[in-house]
Every structure is written in structure tokens, then in C-alpha cells.
Design an enzyme around this catalytic site. Sequence first.
Site, short mmCIF file in Angstrom:
data_model
loop_
_atom_site.label_atom_id
_atom_site.label_comp_id
_atom_site.label_asym_id
_atom_site.label_seq_id
_atom_site.Cartn_x
_atom_site.Cartn_y
_atom_site.Cartn_z
CB CYS A 271 -0.89 -0.01 1.24
SG CYS A 271 -2.02 -1.40 1.28
CB ALA A 272 3.43 1.87 -2.40
N PRO A 274 1.97 7.80 -0.75
CG PRO A 274 2.62 9.87 0.15
CD PRO A 274 1.85 8.63 0.47
N GLY A 275 4.54 6.95 -1.36
CA GLY A 275 5.86 6.38 -1.63
C GLY A 275 6.94 6.73 -0.62
CE LYS A 277 5.28 4.06 6.85
NZ LYS A 277 4.19 4.89 6.31
CG ASP A 350 1.92 2.26 5.77
OD1 ASP A 350 1.29 2.27 6.83
OD2 ASP A 350 2.45 3.27 5.28
CB CYS A 403 -0.67 6.20 10.70
SG CYS A 403 -1.93 6.48 9.44
C1 SAM Z 1 -1.30 4.56 4.79
S1 SAM Z 1 -1.29 4.93 3.12
C2 SAM Z 1 0.31 4.40 2.65
C3 SAM Z 1 1.41 5.37 2.92
C4 SAM Z 1 2.71 4.94 2.28
N1 SAM Z 1 3.10 3.60 2.68
C5 SAM Z 1 3.84 5.89 2.58
O1 SAM Z 1 4.60 5.66 3.51
O2 SAM Z 1 3.98 6.89 1.86
C6 SAM Z 1 -2.26 3.62 2.49
C7 SAM Z 1 -2.32 3.57 0.97
O3 SAM Z 1 -2.88 2.30 0.63
C8 SAM Z 1 -3.70 2.45 -0.51
N2 SAM Z 1 -4.59 1.27 -0.53
C9 SAM Z 1 -5.72 1.10 0.16
N3 SAM Z 1 -6.25 -0.11 -0.09
C10 SAM Z 1 -5.40 -0.72 -0.96
C11 SAM Z 1 -5.41 -1.98 -1.61
N4 SAM Z 1 -6.39 -2.88 -1.41
N5 SAM Z 1 -4.40 -2.27 -2.45
C12 SAM Z 1 -3.40 -1.38 -2.66
N6 SAM Z 1 -3.35 -0.16 -2.10
C13 SAM Z 1 -4.35 0.16 -1.24
C14 SAM Z 1 -4.35 3.79 -0.30
O4 SAM Z 1 -4.83 4.33 -1.52
C15 SAM Z 1 -3.21 4.59 0.31
O5 SAM Z 1 -2.49 5.26 -0.70
#
Ligand code: SAM
Length: 464
Positions: A271-272, A274-275, A277, A350, A403
Site C-alpha cells: 500500500c505504497a 505517496p511512496g 516508505k 502499511d 498510523c
Molecule cells: C497509509 S497509506 C500508505 C502510505 C505509504 N506507505 C507511505 O509511507 O507513503 C495507504 C495507501 O494504501 C492504498 N490502498 C488502500 N487499499 C489498498 C489496496 N487494497 N491495495 C493497494 N493499495 C491500497 C491507499 O490508496 C493509500 O495510498
Amino acid sequence: MSRIFPPSSREPAQAAGGAAPALSQQLAEVAQALQAILAGQSGTQALAAVPQRLRPGVQALLFQVLRQLGRAQALRAELAPRTPPPRVNALLCTALALAWDESQAPYPPFTLVNQAVEAAKRGPAQRQAAFINACLRRFLRERDALVAKTDAQPQALWNHPQWWIARLQQDHPAHWQQILQANNRHAPMTLRVNRLQATPAQYQQLLAAQQMGATPVGESGLALAQPQPVQALPGFAQGQVSVQDAAAQMAAPLLLQGLDLTQPLRVLDACAAPGGKTAHLLEYAGASAGAGAPLQVTALEIDAERSGRIHETLARVGVKAQVVVADASRPDQWWQQASGGAQFDAILLDAPCTASGIVRRHPDVRWLRRDSDIAQLAAIQSRLLDTLWPLLRTGGRMLYCTCSVFKAEGDLQVKAFLARNTQARLLPSPGHLIPGNTAQTAAVPDNEPGDHDGFFYALLEKAP
Ligand SMILES: C[S@@+](CC[C@H](N)C(=O)[O-])C[C@H]1O[C@@H](n2cnc3c(N)ncnc32)[C@H](O)[C@@H]1O
């Protein structure tokens, strides 16, 4: 969301490059944004509708209003027991939130009241201007008594919804007050130094040369003494540094430490966007194993628009990953394409969550969430854990994080996962990180409250 710069004095917040906008105009914009948030819009969306030249000042005021909204709503109910129309309610709450505590008010209370009434006369609440005037004048006359009356209501005292307070009391009996207090304070602006380009000590010197004070935080972090626009940070455009909270900076070292980074490793960041991590994983691996470290990262993101931000982040810090737009819970749609069906050595999950740990930086979150969201999100997290676990090789590691400070999204989620997966072993993990206020900005050593976001980490290993 960009960072806030609260009005530090009682002078009107200055619009960039021009004369200060009238306070009444700013209050009208704050009230409109508040009305949108109370109708379910996010703070980011609501602020996007504010004219750009007013946005920094309006954002600072709006954030203060959101941090005092429980009190303002209770005072509004005392002054106007029958809920007024949304635009009237929003303007009253804006003025009350900013004016009720003179020690924190950005302007003298009578100025705020005068300007709110001015805003009412000129805006869509014009026909109710006399009513707004009457309520706010009474508030000025009876302020101490009214405030004392609302002290009995937890929502007014803590400026969080009642269900949120109750949930924290249950989940963190020793720390719930600290969490609520921390949530109403400003978060420090914390940077992650890109170790491919500089050490934190070297970057701290660059900051010092620009008269920017900073304190080391964790392995790669620096907490700025004063927030800065990112463009003012030396080497930001070249990727020398990124903005990332101290708690979020724990992910990459936690997942990668203990793995042999000199060997080719396949990593999934599920779940990356805005990238942040993803970039840290690559910076960390590159700096630990030398240039050309063979870390292959697949960055998955369900939201195509948000995936664009992963590309931007990676390009800025100068690292590469495979970015795939897909639903992590549907590996049949992306696993072959991403790794040819090969299992991963490490997975970072994440997971989407309530974001209850980052309300310092997003003070709208507490008013947007509903108690029922927790169970819904916990079900999504559980599905993601179960779906991604089979994609991890035996001996591989998965880092689950959110978070959130709610146990249903952290401790209880992982306990349930361990109970249904006998192959999963919990390695030493930070667990729930409690946002709090320490005298100095400390590293994030353990579960004692610290000046970082609320977060949860569990490191899982797949036993043979
Ligand atoms: C907590 S944020 C991630 C922050 C990111 N890891 C960072 O450190 O920048 C969660 C992200 O997961 C995405 N997301 C939610 N459900 C998802 C899924 N089933 N598959 C992939 N991405 C998903 C969301 O759109 C969001 O961008």
C-alpha cells in the site's frame, strides 16, 4: 496536505506577497471549509476550494478551529440550543473555537466576534447576522460561566468525539489523556535524510548554515526547530531529504534489519502511495549494502492518481521501483506481472486505517471518522494480511503497520492473525507507539509517549 504555519502573533495572517486579507474574509472562508468538513469532506478537499492567496492563513485558522471544535460545539449548544442552519452553525463555531480561550486566541476575542459578525453580514448567513451577533455578544458577556458549564462535557474538554475518547480510555488506560492532549498540539516537522546522499550530521550542518535548527531523531531523522516550506530546505529538490514523521521512519529499518542486504531481495510494498516508505526502503538498503544493492521493490497502489505521487517521490530521491496500480487483495490481478509468481522475501503492509495516530497533522480526521469505521477498516486490514501472507516465502518477513492508535487496527488485529496462522511468528516489535509530549524531541525508542505520530508495528516471520 501541506504544512501549517499558525499565526504566531495577533497580527492578521498575511497573504503571500500582498496586503493582509480582511479577517472577516478569512473567517468566512474558514467557516465555509468547516461547513464542508462537517458535511463529510476532507480538510484537504475543503481547503482546495479556498482561493490560493488566502489558503495559508485560512488553513492555520481552520486547523485551530478543528482542534477546538468540541468546545465550540458545546458553547454553541448553550447559546443556541436548537441547531441552526449549517452555515450559521459553522460561522458560530468558527468564532467560538478561536475566541473561547483568550490565551490561545489568534486575535482578541472581541475582534474575532466583530469580524465574524462582519462576515455574516456579507455572506450567505446574511439573514441570520442579527442572530449571530446576539449569540456572540452574549458569549463575550458570559464567557467564563459558559466555559465552566461546558467543562463537564468530555467532548468539550478534550475536543474529540465522545466515542473516540471512550475508545482510547479502553485501549490505553494509562495514556489516553496524553494521547488526547498530544492530538491538539502541533506536530514537529521531521525530516528523513537520504543516506545515499548525506549523513544526518552532514545535513544538520547544511541546515545550520541556513540558520535552521534541528535535533537528531532515530537513525536518519532530524526534527526542525521551526517548520519550513520544503522548497527552503537545502537539496530538497535533489532528494537529499524528505518530510516524514519519526514513527513512520521506523518502517524501513524494522523490515530490512536482519535480512542479508548483499543478496538479491524481492520486496513488496503493498500500500505504497505517496511512496515515503518505498523510497526509504531503497535508501536504507542502498546505504547499508553500497551502491547497486539488489533490492527489487514492487510498490503497489490501488489508487491510480495517488500512484503518480510514488513516481514523483522516487524520482526526486533518485531510486527505482516497479510501481503497479492494483488491489493488493487481488493477487490474481498483479502477482504474475509483478514477480512472475515468485514469492517475496519481505512485505511491507502499511494498511489503510482510521489515521487516528496522525490527528496532530490532520485535525479534521477525528470529526470525519465514525466509530463504525474501525470495524470496517479492521476487516480490510485482516483481508490484506490473509491475502498477502501466502505471497511471503518461508523465512521471509512481513511488517504490518498502521498510523492508528486503536487496538482493533493494531494489537488485536495481529493477535487474531497469529491465532489463525500457526506459521506466523511475532518477532520483537514496537507495537503501539503513543503520541505524547516529551520535553525534547526524542528518538522513538519504545512505547513511552514521544513527540511522534501514533503508529503500530508488528514484525512477522514465516516459520518453516
Ligand atoms: C497509509 S497509506 C500508505 C502510505 C505509504 N506507505 C507511505 O509511507 O507513503 C495507504 C495507501 O494504501 C492504498 N490502498 C488502500 N487499499 C489498498 C489496496 N487494497 N491495495 C493497494 N493499495 C491500497 C491507499 O490508496 C493509500 O495510498
